[in-house]
Write an enzyme that holds these catalytic residues in place. Structure first.
Site, PDB file in Angstrom:
ATOM      1  N   GLY A 188      13.993   2.253  18.992  1.00  0.00           N
ATOM      2  CA  GLY A 188      13.243   3.506  18.723  1.00  0.00           C
ATOM      3  C   GLY A 188      12.140   3.305  17.338  1.00  0.00           C
ATOM      4  N   ASP A 223      20.016  -0.156  23.264  1.00  0.00           N
ATOM      5  CA  ASP A 223      19.018   0.986  23.776  1.00  0.00           C
ATOM      6  C   ASP A 223      18.712   0.813  25.034  1.00  0.00           C
ATOM      7  OD1 ASP A 223      16.281   2.238  23.720  1.00  0.00           O
ATOM      8  OD2 ASP A 223      16.596   2.136  21.483  1.00  0.00           O
ATOM      9  N   LEU A 273      30.691   2.302  26.790  1.00  0.00           N
ATOM     10  CA  LEU A 273      29.907   1.185  26.154  1.00  0.00           C
ATOM     11  C   LEU A 273      31.207   0.065  25.732  1.00  0.00           C
ATOM     12  CD1 LEU A 273      27.449  -0.431  24.946  1.00  0.00           C
ATOM     13  CD2 LEU A 273      27.682   1.343  23.121  1.00  0.00           C
ATOM     14  N   ALA A 301      22.419  11.040  14.119  1.00  0.00           N
ATOM     15  CA  ALA A 301      21.301  11.637  13.719  1.00  0.00           C
ATOM     16  C   ALA A 301      21.017  12.894  14.316  1.00  0.00           C
ATOM     17  CB  ALA A 301      20.213  10.515  14.079  1.00  0.00           C
ATOM     18  N   TYR A 329      17.266  19.408  23.905  1.00  0.00           N
ATOM     19  CA  TYR A 329      17.498  18.741  22.660  1.00  0.00           C
ATOM     20  C   TYR A 329      18.250  19.249  21.510  1.00  0.00           C
ATOM     21  CZ  TYR A 329      15.516  15.844  18.693  1.00  0.00           C
ATOM     22  OH  TYR A 329      15.350  14.972  17.611  1.00  0.00           O
TER      23      TYR A 329
HETATM   24  P1  NAD Z   1      12.582   7.334  19.222  1.00  0.00           P
HETATM   25  O1  NAD Z   1      12.290   8.281  20.645  1.00  0.00           O
HETATM   26  O2  NAD Z   1      11.225   6.636  18.710  1.00  0.00           O
HETATM   27  O3  NAD Z   1      13.867   6.594  19.416  1.00  0.00           O
HETATM   28  C1  NAD Z   1      14.957   6.934  20.207  1.00  0.00           C
HETATM   29  C2  NAD Z   1      15.479   5.618  20.671  1.00  0.00           C
HETATM   30  O4  NAD Z   1      16.674   5.866  21.546  1.00  0.00           O
HETATM   31  C3  NAD Z   1      14.556   4.953  21.583  1.00  0.00           C
HETATM   32  O5  NAD Z   1      14.448   3.771  21.536  1.00  0.00           O
HETATM   33  C4  NAD Z   1      15.083   5.341  22.988  1.00  0.00           C
HETATM   34  O6  NAD Z   1      14.791   4.316  24.045  1.00  0.00           O
HETATM   35  C5  NAD Z   1      16.694   5.395  22.672  1.00  0.00           C
HETATM   36  N1  NAD Z   1      17.013   6.107  23.854  1.00  0.00           N
HETATM   37  C6  NAD Z   1      17.008   7.536  24.104  1.00  0.00           C
HETATM   38  N2  NAD Z   1      18.059   7.789  24.930  1.00  0.00           N
HETATM   39  C7  NAD Z   1      18.874   6.761  25.336  1.00  0.00           C
HETATM   40  C8  NAD Z   1      20.025   6.906  25.958  1.00  0.00           C
HETATM   41  N3  NAD Z   1      20.595   7.566  26.759  1.00  0.00           N
HETATM   42  N4  NAD Z   1      20.822   5.371  25.758  1.00  0.00           N
HETATM   43  C9  NAD Z   1      20.263   4.442  25.175  1.00  0.00           C
HETATM   44  N5  NAD Z   1      19.132   4.547  24.254  1.00  0.00           N
HETATM   45  C10 NAD Z   1      18.502   5.832  24.305  1.00  0.00           C
HETATM   46  O7  NAD Z   1      12.942   8.603  18.429  1.00  0.00           O
HETATM   47  P2  NAD Z   1      12.890   8.734  16.724  1.00  0.00           P
HETATM   48  O8  NAD Z   1      11.947   9.042  16.117  1.00  0.00           O
HETATM   49  O9  NAD Z   1      13.138   7.077  16.281  1.00  0.00           O
HETATM   50  O10 NAD Z   1      14.370   9.312  16.547  1.00  0.00           O
HETATM   51  C11 NAD Z   1      15.681   8.578  16.169  1.00  0.00           C
HETATM   52  C12 NAD Z   1      16.806   9.645  16.243  1.00  0.00           C
HETATM   53  O11 NAD Z   1      16.474  10.491  14.997  1.00  0.00           O
HETATM   54  C13 NAD Z   1      16.904  10.437  17.322  1.00  0.00           C
HETATM   55  O12 NAD Z   1      18.059  10.725  17.651  1.00  0.00           O
HETATM   56  C14 NAD Z   1      16.307  11.898  16.807  1.00  0.00           C
HETATM   57  O13 NAD Z   1      16.555  13.035  17.606  1.00  0.00           O
HETATM   58  C15 NAD Z   1      16.347  11.824  15.471  1.00  0.00           C
HETATM   59  N6  NAD Z   1      15.532  12.764  14.899  1.00  0.00           N
HETATM   60  C16 NAD Z   1      14.384  11.992  14.512  1.00  0.00           C
HETATM   61  C17 NAD Z   1      13.134  12.764  13.987  1.00  0.00           C
HETATM   62  C18 NAD Z   1      11.904  12.329  13.594  1.00  0.00           C
HETATM   63  O14 NAD Z   1      11.174  12.918  13.226  1.00  0.00           O
HETATM   64  N7  NAD Z   1      11.558  11.171  13.784  1.00  0.00           N
HETATM   65  C19 NAD Z   1      13.636  14.118  13.325  1.00  0.00           C
HETATM   66  C20 NAD Z   1      14.764  14.664  13.664  1.00  0.00           C
HETATM   67  C21 NAD Z   1      15.758  13.831  14.330  1.00  0.00           C
END
Ligand code: NAD
Ligand code: UDP
Length: 352
Positions: free
Chosen positions: A19, A40, A70, A123, A154
């Site tokens: 991600g 992923d 896993l 996270a 969420y």
């Molecule tokens: P993103 O959507 O780019 O990345 C999430 C990744 O998790 C993706 O690669 C997706 O394919 C993978 N994924 C989702 N569900 C899955 C599952 N069931 N099994 C395996 N892989 C799975 O989002 P991001 O912005 O990179 O966020 C990463 C983490 O940080 C998340 O957990 C998100 O909740 C948390 N977060 C991000 C932000 C932000 O602003 N970017 C803010 C708060 C929290």
């Protein structure tokens, strides 16, 4: 619990490593000399985020949905759980799967951490504060979440995941840590995942209207991705375990309209503003209190919004140029899609 010495190379599992945030974390861990297992399902990640790592001798990609248990052949020292769709339209596309990812998926990874004696970092998110009635948000604030609304899959999933982490920690089963991440942006955000920074940049680059949800007076605090990565690494490594959630974010607070103005200053294509209805339960104000991260981790963000935005705009401009002639070949699993073998095949395709 992990007894690894500080500088010894470790084997680190990054769930959600393909991600936006996860791929930057994989890069940082490899640069530090560790071996990385990226797990992923490619639900919202992109093969191209990790394609450059495919031939790295210390990198391994496992396509797997963490809702399923896993098995990993290596002994793992650290697990970062970033797996979860993070953009509201994406996590609402299959809400039950989003909730299960945070609850069942986190439980599966905590069990893997327990088996391995691995340190675990979850996270979590500023969304656990919901539409906050306290401002700025300290970790002691218990939040204001609508548990039956469209964001609940969420928010409540992440709240339950925090609960699991602290249950495993209290029981002495896993050295678990929890960070609450505030809006983070930067290169490798998916251009079509609906988050504000990527939306505004793509819209402005194409001279299209910038979509302002509601009045645009609602606020967010935007953290550049390199600052977040530094915070995640610091929280994973700090001793002793803080045994409390830690906010990571940039306390600079901006309205949606201010962000739109800043984007248009740097992409002067003359895009107008287009006001559209505010999504249900959209939080009105958000700003982290980061005194805990400062005290425990000696961490604070270094990249001001304008600087991070310029870097992000440069990346999106180059990305758009690179992808123009072969637009159809972009490797992203469709919104709301169920995990499948498709991602693995695509990975082979990209790597070949
Ligand atoms: P993103 O959507 O780019 O990345 C999430 C990744 O998790 C993706 O690669 C997706 O394919 C993978 N994924 C989702 N569900 C899955 C599952 N069931 N099994 C395996 N892989 C799975 O989002 P991001 O912005 O990179 O966020 C990463 C983490 O940080 C998340 O957990 C998100 O909740 C948390 N977060 C991000 C932000 C932000 O602003 N970017 C803010 C708060 C929290
Ligand atoms: N937003 C907006 N236009 C967009 C996308 C988002 O005005 O094209 C607003 C959205 O309503 C919210 C803020 O920007 O108030 C941040 O939205 P995002 O989806 O990036 O993150 P989150 O709501 O999860 O903080």
């Amino acid at each position: 619990m992990s007894g690894m010495r500080k500088n010894k190379p470790k084997t680190v599992l990054v769930a959600g490593g393909a991600g936006f945030v996860g791929s930057h974390l994989c890069d940082a861990l490899l640069a530090e000399g560790h071996a990385v297992i990226c797990v992923d399902s490619f639900l919202t990640g992109a093969v191209e985020n990790v394609a450059a790592l495919e031939n790295h001798p210390r990198f391994r990609l496992v396509e797997h949905d963490i809702c399923q248990p896993l098995r990993i052949r290596e002994r793992v020292d650290e697990i970062f759980n970033l797996a979860c769709a993070a953009s509201p339209p994406r996590y609402q596309a299959d809400p039950a799967h989003t909730l299960m990812t945070s609850v069942v998926g986190t439980a599966n990874l905590l069990e893997l951490a327990e088996k391995n004696g691995a340190t675990f970092l979850q996270a979590s998110t500023s969304e656990v504060y919901g539409d906050p009635q306290e401002h700025p948000q300290k970790e002691s604030y218990r939040g204001h979440v609508n548990c039956t609304g469209p964001r609940a899959c969420y928010d409540e999933g992440k709240r339950a995941a925090e609960t699991l982490c602290f249950d495993f920690l209290r029981a002495g089963r896993v050295d678990a840590r929890v960070t609450r991440i505030f809006n983070t942006y930067g290169p490798r955000m998916q251009s079509d995942d609906g988050r504000i920074v990527s939306n505004f940049i793509i819209q402005a680059l194409h001279g299209k209207p910038l979509t302002i949800y509601g009045t645009g007076e609602q606020t967010r605090s935007f953290c550049y991705v390199s600052d977040l990565i530094a915070g995640l690494l610091a929280l994973m490594r700090v001793k002793p375990n803080p045994r409390t959630p830690v906010n990571l974010g940039n306390p600079g607070e901006f309205t949606v309209l201010e962000l739109a103005q800043l984007v248009l200053e740097h992409i002067p294509t003359g895009s107008p503003l287009q006001y559209v209805p505010l999504p249900e339960d959209d939080p009105q104000r958000r700003r982290p209190d980061i005194s805990r991260a400062r005290a425990l981790l000696d961490w604070e963000p270094k990249v001001p919004l304008e600087e991070g935005l310029v870097r992000t705009i440069e990346w999106f401009s180059a990305f758009e140029d690179r992808n123009k002639p072969r637009r159809g070949k972009r490797r992203t699993v469709a919104r709301g899609a169920r995990p499948s073998r498709q991602g693995a095949r695509e990975y082979q395709h990209v790597s070949g």
